[in-house]
Every structure is written in structure tokens, then in C-alpha cells.
Design an enzyme around this catalytic site. Sequence first.
Site, short mmCIF file in Angstrom:
data_model
loop_
_atom_site.label_atom_id
_atom_site.label_comp_id
_atom_site.label_asym_id
_atom_site.label_seq_id
_atom_site.Cartn_x
_atom_site.Cartn_y
_atom_site.Cartn_z
CD GLU A 1 -2.91 -1.19 2.34
OE1 GLU A 1 -2.86 -0.27 3.18
OE2 GLU A 1 -3.75 -2.09 2.40
CD GLU B 1 -3.90 -6.05 3.79
OE1 GLU B 1 -4.75 -5.22 4.19
OE2 GLU B 1 -2.67 -5.89 3.90
O1 IFM Z 1 -4.49 -3.44 9.06
C1 IFM Z 1 -4.41 -2.90 7.78
C2 IFM Z 1 -3.23 -3.48 7.03
O2 IFM Z 1 -2.04 -3.28 7.72
C3 IFM Z 1 -3.10 -2.82 5.67
N1 IFM Z 1 -4.35 -2.86 4.96
C4 IFM Z 1 -5.55 -2.46 5.65
C5 IFM Z 1 -5.65 -3.18 6.98
C6 IFM Z 1 -6.95 -2.74 7.71
O3 IFM Z 1 -6.93 -1.38 7.95
#
Ligand code: IFM
Length: 452
Positions: free
Chosen positions: A176, A356
Site C-alpha cells: 500500500e 487482503e
Molecule cells: O491493518 C491494515 C493493514 O495493515 C493494511 N491494509 C488495511 C488493513 C486494515 O486497515
Amino acid sequence: MQQELSIDSRALAARFPRDFTWGVATSAFQIEGATQQDGRGESIWDAFCRRTGVIADASNGDVACDHYHRWQDDLDLIAGLGVNAYRFSVAWPRVQPLGQGAWNAAGLAFYDRLLDGLLQRGVAPHLTLNHWDLPQALQEQGGWAARDTVHRFVDYGLELARRFGDRLSSLTTHNEPFVQAVLGNETGIFAPGIHHRRTAMQVAHHLLLSHGLALRALRAEGVDCRLGIVLNLAPVEAASDSEADRARARLEDGRLVRWYIDPLLRGSYPDDVWMDLGADVPEIHGDDMKIISTPMDFLGVNYYSRSVVNAGGAVDPKQLGAKVTDMGWEVYPEGLTKLLCRLHRDYSIPDLYVTENGAAFPDEWRDGGVHDVERRDYIARHIAAAGAALAAGVPLKGFMVWSLMDNFEWASGYAKRFGIVHVDYATQRRTPKASAIWYRDFLLGMRRREAA
Ligand code: IFM
């Protein structure tokens, strides 16, 4: 009585190919703890957590889930879910305390054991080099805004690839970049807590550049695992058909999605955002854009929600009457299908992974268990949305649930729980929630179908 899931898990499982990657994900700072043990250096998140008022519950990562000591039990937990993949990150300051120079043998040994432990349990390791915990020593020399950090990162990546590459299924450079650049350096709500747009844009550029340079160096070294990057992406939709709302939605899409995808896959920044940035555009050197667009093997997509905007900016999902998670994010599974299909349609995309997906909801304890039906339904509906993209021809290869267990949710501290396994922070006891049991049964059903 537990509320029934409206999705038929067997029919859902049948939509995915046998070789699909199913996983759970975590990151180092969010779970490891042991921040001052065995020679680990300081990270920007350790330093940030010491500031007053920046973490909702004034907590830090010192203990977190104590994964550094409990990793064997946690690997058993992962294997018990029946997943075939685990996505995790290495804490750069644990293996190279100052971000350059000496390596920390104890830190390297930890990840060495972790990798062997995963392979012994039949779980494929997917390693991320940078999930936000830059060594503080590098921040003191300018952090990601300094071009030299790009080269320090390549050295770090090369060392890890040499030691671990032959045991990895994939290696991700960054998690990210948008969040690291913008939340860390423009809005300042994440580490390192800077409020300066030009710095944020320089950070974003250096993250992308270091990704491309690392890919080239790793390939030259002969590392044979799959190489890629992970972006947080969302469909950005206009609240109405008005010209003003649509123009704002296009710009926000440029800032969140195209600013990252375009350089990676087309070798240029989008003109509209470039113009909008005015004097805040990053400094770019000769071959930077060519390097950033070095072909990668996969793109990881972290998907949680969509963003609806009007001319004034983001619209609160509650105003839309939408169901929201504990983070205030709209539950919008169809956005995942739309997003994946758009990437496939508009770009010459490498293999895609949902790296994710998951949700924070308050947990309901009953009869000794956590009945997180909202999280279970959220995950099942997003798996269905991923299946719809697959059916539409998207080269989707995997899906990883965020997160294996409750953990340190950055500026929200421990108050928001994303885990499919509950963590009692007082005792460090792990309890699989209904969502974990559903995921395990879903995967078990799939394996049985394959075996039949
Ligand atoms: O916890 C975070 C993760 O570290 C990165 N992506 C989003 C998740 C939820 O906010």
C-alpha cells in the site's frame, strides 16, 4: 442459534480452480511485539506511537500478539485453517537495525525458522519486504522522501532474497504505497506523522522507484519466486450524475488508483493528477518511469470498500444508508468485482491476487465462542465477488483474508478487531471465531470435492 449464511458454500467453492491460492495475512509490526528484543532496531512506528494523541488507545507494538515468541502455535493455527498460503512481512529493523550496514543474525534467524515452519506445515510463504515499519535511523536521514532510501531498500531486498528466496512462493516489495505516502506524510495520521503534500508525493515516487529497482536487482540475482507489489484500491464513484461530482470522482480515482497503477503498468503518471498537483509534483530522474514499469509477475489488491464522492469530497457511507463496518467503511462486495474487472479491462495486467480482504466488527461472545456472523458474511460475500470476477475472465489467482488474528490496527490501536481468530491481549489466548470456522469448513469442503 447461529444465524445461517445466505451463501451456499459448496456452490461457492465450485467456482474456484484447484490451484487457487487461499490464505490469511498479517504484518510484522501488527503482530510480532518484542520490539526491543534480540537486537531489533527502532522503526518509525515505534517512534510514532510515543507521540501523544496519535493512537486511539495510546497503545504501541511492544507486545502486540507476541507472535515473536508464539510463532509455532500461530503456525499451527494457520495450518489448522486449511489454507495453502500465508502472507506476512519482515520487519526491516529486526533484520537490519539501522536500515543499512550490519545485519542482525537473531532477527534473520527468526524469519528463517518461520519459513521452515510454514513449509513443514504445507503452507506456502508469501513475504512482503515493506509493510510500513521503516527503520527510524533511515527516517532521520529523510526517510522515503530521500532518494538514498531507494538504494538502501534494494540492498535489503537483495539480502533477504538471497537468504530466503528459494523458500518463497512470492515476494512483494511494498504494501500500500498510497497509505505510506499520503497517510504518513500528507494527512500525517500514520507514521512518520508528516503533514506536507510535496513530501508525500516524493515518498510515493520513491516507493514505486524502489519497487522497480528491486525487481531488476532480484531478477539479475536469479531469484526465482514471483515478484510483485500490493496496492490498496477501491472503485471511486460519483454521488450523482452532476458534472461537479463526476469531476471530483475522476480526480480522486486518479489520486488513489491511477497514480499507482499507471506508472507501474503504463510507465507514466496520469496527466490530470499531475496538473492538479501543481508545485507538489515529485522530482523524477531520467529513467525512473522505465524502471518503475519493469514488468512484474503479479499485482496484489487489498480491497475493503468503495469510495463515494461529491464535489466537496468523500461522502460518509452512513449518509448513503449503507451498512458499515466498525471502521465506518461501507460493506460493498460488488465493488471488488467491478475493480478487478476494470483492472483487467483497462490495463495489461499480470496475475492478480486479492492480498487482503476482511472487516473489523465488534465481537459477540456467547457460550465460550465468538459469533462474528457479520465478519463471516462479509468474507463469504467478498469471496463470491472474487468468484464473479474470475467467471468474467479476470486472471485472479488467490484470495487472502485480513487478518489471521486480531492485532495492532495502526492509529486505531487494539480497539478495532479484524481477526478471524480472537486474541485476548491480557492472556494472549487465541480463539478461532465463527468466521475462521466457516473459512476452514469452506476450504475443507473444497478439498473433499477435489479428492472425490
Ligand atoms: O491493518 C491494515 C493493514 O495493515 C493494511 N491494509 C488495511 C488493513 C486494515 O486497515
